[in-house]
Every structure is written in structure tokens, then in C-alpha cells.
Design an enzyme around this catalytic site. Structure first.
Site, PDB file in Angstrom:
ATOM      1  CB  CYS A  74     -20.559 -10.260  28.691  1.00 37.66           C
ATOM      2  SG  CYS A  74     -20.131  -8.625  28.672  1.00 37.66           S
ATOM      3  CG  HIS A 161     -25.166  -8.244  27.381  1.00 38.73           C
ATOM      4  ND1 HIS A 161     -25.231  -8.996  28.377  1.00 38.73           N
ATOM      5  CD2 HIS A 161     -24.023  -7.240  27.889  1.00 38.73           C
ATOM      6  CE1 HIS A 161     -24.003  -8.371  29.506  1.00 38.73           C
ATOM      7  NE2 HIS A 161     -23.612  -7.996  28.517  1.00 38.73           N
ATOM      8  CD  GLU A 163     -28.220 -11.660  27.328  1.00 44.88           C
ATOM      9  OE1 GLU A 163     -26.942 -11.170  28.309  1.00 44.88           O
ATOM     10  OE2 GLU A 163     -26.956 -11.505  26.671  1.00 44.88           O
TER      11      GLU A 163
END
Length: 183
Positions: A74, A161, A163
Site C-alpha cells: 500500500c 493488503h 496480510e
């Protein structure tokens, strides 16, 4: 294998750390003001997300001075583009959103990942123009440069993202990055 996560005050940086730890990597969440010299022995870096390009500490130095694989997430993706001469600007759609990303270029970062995935985006800005020496790896209907990589160095950036739970194949992407760091 030692991969550190650079903390840029983003809400998901701890999840990157946890993902790497769960994949068996020696990892640490480190402040973005950490001196470059203290990062010389890492095998890779993740430049985490955050709220502002103005609060990225020494990240520009890490990108310019460290010769290790790096992935920007990001804000880290945007910073990488800016540091190497690309352009960052307001995105067409800000805030939190589920996004369909299309992988447009084969790359080891996306090994074993389908050509279209659903990911979680949380950003106001985006890379508008690739830096010289980089190529686009992925796109979406709302962002033309969802992922990029340097043509010669192991430098990667993704706008989303991986994660977070909502992003498909996020663990696989981090696993692939670990493999890149082993080379």
C-alpha cells in the site's frame, strides 16, 4: 531467514509481522526511523502501509541503500514508486473496498496464484505512473497499477493488503516473497 517489517504507522503492519512469523521466518516489526546500518543483515524487508508519505522515516534510504529484496505494501508500494521517479496521486475510489485484481504479467511473486483474485484495499492514493525500470504486474478496474516490480532488482510493490483475512492468496504471496528472499 530474517525479514523485517518496517512500521509506517499502518493499521495492518502487525498482521504482516504475524504472517511472516507463522510462515517460519525470523521477523521483527521495526520503526521506520531505524538506522540503515541496523538493517544490513536482513534477508528482506517489507515496507508496510501507513497514513502518509510524509511519515515514512528512513524508508527512502532503505530503498536506495539496501541491496535486499523488498516489497512495499500500500503506502510502501506508493513510496517505492515515488522514490524511483514514478507518480503518486489520488485514487478514483478511496477508503476500504473489496477489489478484483487481475495479474497481467507472470512473475515469481504470483507463483501458484490465480490470474484474478479478490483483495482488500484501504487507500486514498495510488501509483499513477510507473517509475522507469519497473513493470506493471497487476491491475484492477479502479487502479491501473495494483502491483509492480523492478525489472532487474527484487523490488516489488502491491497496492492492496495481502496480510488481511479478506485478501485471497495473501499467505501465498508472502510465501513467494520469502522464496525470493532466499535467492
Amino acid at each position: 531467514m530474517k525479514i523485517y517489517v518496517i512500521y509506517n504507522y499502518g493499521q495492518y503492519n502487525h498482521l504482516i509481522h504475524r504472517t511472516l512469523r507463522d510462515l517460519g521466518v525470523e521477523t521483527k516489526l521495526v520503526e521506520n526511523t531505524t538506522p540503515v546500518e541496523q538493517l544490513k543483515d536482513v534477508d528482506g524487508l517489507v515496507i508496510g502501509g501507513g497514513p502518509s508519505l510524509d511519515r515514512t522515516g528512513n524508508c527512502e534510504l532503505y530503498l536506495k541503500e539496501l541491496d535486499v529484496p523488498m516489497i512495499g505494501i500500500c503506502l510502501g508500494h506508493q513510496l517505492m514508486a515515488k522514490v524511483f521517479g514514478g507518480e503518486v496521486g489520488k485514487g478514483s475510489m478511496g477508503g476500504y473496498s473489496e477489489v478484483k485484481v487481475r495479474i497481467v504479467e507472470d512473475d515469481e511473486l504470483f507463483e501458484g496464484i490465480p490470474r484474478e483474485i479478490t483483495v482488500w484495499a484501504s487507500h486514498m492514493d495510488e501509483v499513477k505512473k510507473l517509475p522507469e525500470g519497473f513493470k506493471r504486474l497487476a491491475e484492477s478496474d479502479i487502479c491501473k497499477i495494483e502491483a509492480m516490480r523492478h525489472e532487474k532488482k527484487p523490488l516489488y510493490g502491491v497496492q492492496w493488503h495481502p496480510e488481511v483475512y479478506h485478501s485471497q492468496f495473501g499467505v501465498e504471496l508472502y510465501r513467494n516473497f520469502i522464496e525470493i528472499c532466499k535467492k
